[in-house]
Motif scaffolding. Structure first.
Motif, mmCIF file in Angstrom:
data_model
loop_
_atom_site.group_PDB
_atom_site.id
_atom_site.type_symbol
_atom_site.label_atom_id
_atom_site.label_comp_id
_atom_site.label_asym_id
_atom_site.label_seq_id
_atom_site.Cartn_x
_atom_site.Cartn_y
_atom_site.Cartn_z
ATOM 1 N N TRP A 126 20.175 -44.321 -13.802
ATOM 2 C CA TRP A 126 20.907 -43.068 -13.616
ATOM 3 C C TRP A 126 20.743 -42.137 -14.811
ATOM 4 N N GLU A 161 25.250 -30.424 -10.088
ATOM 5 C CA GLU A 161 26.161 -31.418 -9.508
ATOM 6 C C GLU A 161 25.546 -32.819 -9.544
ATOM 7 N N TYR A 164 25.621 -34.144 -13.187
ATOM 8 C CA TYR A 164 26.948 -34.644 -13.548
ATOM 9 C C TYR A 164 27.214 -35.992 -12.880
ATOM 10 N N THR A 165 26.833 -36.098 -11.617
ATOM 11 C CA THR A 165 27.045 -37.358 -10.898
ATOM 12 C C THR A 165 26.268 -38.490 -11.556
ATOM 13 N N GLY A 169 28.363 -41.189 -13.623
ATOM 14 C CA GLY A 169 28.227 -42.487 -12.965
ATOM 15 C C GLY A 169 27.466 -43.481 -13.820
ATOM 16 N N MET A 201 28.448 -42.914 -6.018
ATOM 17 C CA MET A 201 27.462 -41.949 -6.505
ATOM 18 C C MET A 201 26.472 -41.576 -5.410
ATOM 19 N N MET A 204 28.106 -39.253 -2.996
ATOM 20 C CA MET A 204 28.236 -37.912 -3.562
ATOM 21 C C MET A 204 26.892 -37.180 -3.557
ATOM 22 N N ILE A 205 25.832 -37.874 -3.945
ATOM 23 C CA ILE A 205 24.500 -37.258 -3.983
ATOM 24 C C ILE A 205 24.073 -36.796 -2.595
ATOM 25 N N ARG A 208 26.397 -33.755 -1.374
ATOM 26 C CA ARG A 208 26.118 -32.471 -2.016
ATOM 27 C C ARG A 208 24.735 -31.943 -1.631
#
Length: 228
Positions: A126, A161, A164-165, A169, A201, A204-205, A208
């Motif tokens: 990550w 975004e 940041y994730t 994460g 994560m 979220m990925i 978004r």
């Protein structure tokens, strides 16, 4: 009468280079090259994941295996989306980054059931992904969008975004690895927490990316509903 052509010597060009030809070749090779690289690496990773999941199945190993599979899917999905939105003449860095980032998906497959090593490798993945997203942000000017600045802003919102994730994460998964190392009698618990963090994560990925890609397509009159 069909047009007759003279003999072509060995090594002669079948298409002379020009600005238009160079642009067309770059457009053709850029997405197919990236997707091919990712597909090969993920094919290897998937084979290793299957090989290491079934011989000695455990609860933690099973959770980590499913999580890693979803990471594979999300990485492929990201590259597929970017290959639609962005095109440029590939450089050495463009070839290097997919190999490095995608290759970090492979080591966790060897540590299923190991909370410390699995979380540590995913944290490294990550963090490197965050670096790759920073480079993509730098080399994605508004010219990619025909000077439609709102589309450019939406892409950069997405990349921010995702950075940041990946960054937050990554720190959380690294923390899980550290706790699993320092508190050995709770390793399975920290392993499950780490896998849960990675799953969040991935969710979220995907969420978004679906939303932003849908908004960008809509600006050009293309119907692409999220999660369609």
């Amino acid at each position: 009468m069909p047009e007759e052509f003279g003999p072509v010597g060995r090594g002669e060009a079948i298409q002379a280079l020009s600005r238009e030809v160079l642009i067309r070749r770059s457009l053709d090779i850029s997405p197919s090259g990236f997707i091919t690289i990712i597909s090969i690496i993920q094919g290897v990773a998937l084979g290793l994941l299957a090989q290491n999941t079934f011989p000695k199945p455990t609860v933690l190993g099973g959770i980590q295996s499913v999580t890693l599979l979803l990471v594979f899917v999300s990485v492929f999905y990201y590259y597929l989306t970017m290959s639609v939105l962005l095109r440029w003449a590939p450089s050495f860095l463009d070839c290097f980054l997919p190999f490095v980032i995608a290759s970090l998906e492979i080591p966790p497959a060897f540590f299923l059931g190991n909370a410390v090593a699995w979380n540590a490798w995913l944290a490294g993945f990550w963090f490197l992904t965050m670096g790759g997203l920073m480079i993509t942000t730098k080399w994605s000017p508004v010219s990619h969008f025909g000077n439609v600045r709102k589309a450019h802003r939406l892409l950069h919102d997405l990349l921010r975004e995702l950075r940041y994730t990946a960054g937050i994460g990554g720190f959380m998964v690294a923390f899980c690895a550290l706790c699993a190392h320092l508190i050995p009698w709770q390793r399975q618990g920290w392993g499950i927490v780490g896998a849960g963090t990675v799953l969040a994560m991935v969710a979220m990925i995907v969420a978004r990316t679906e939303l932003r890609a849908s908004q960008i397509h809509a600006l050009y009159g293309v119907n692409r509903p999220p999660f369609n």
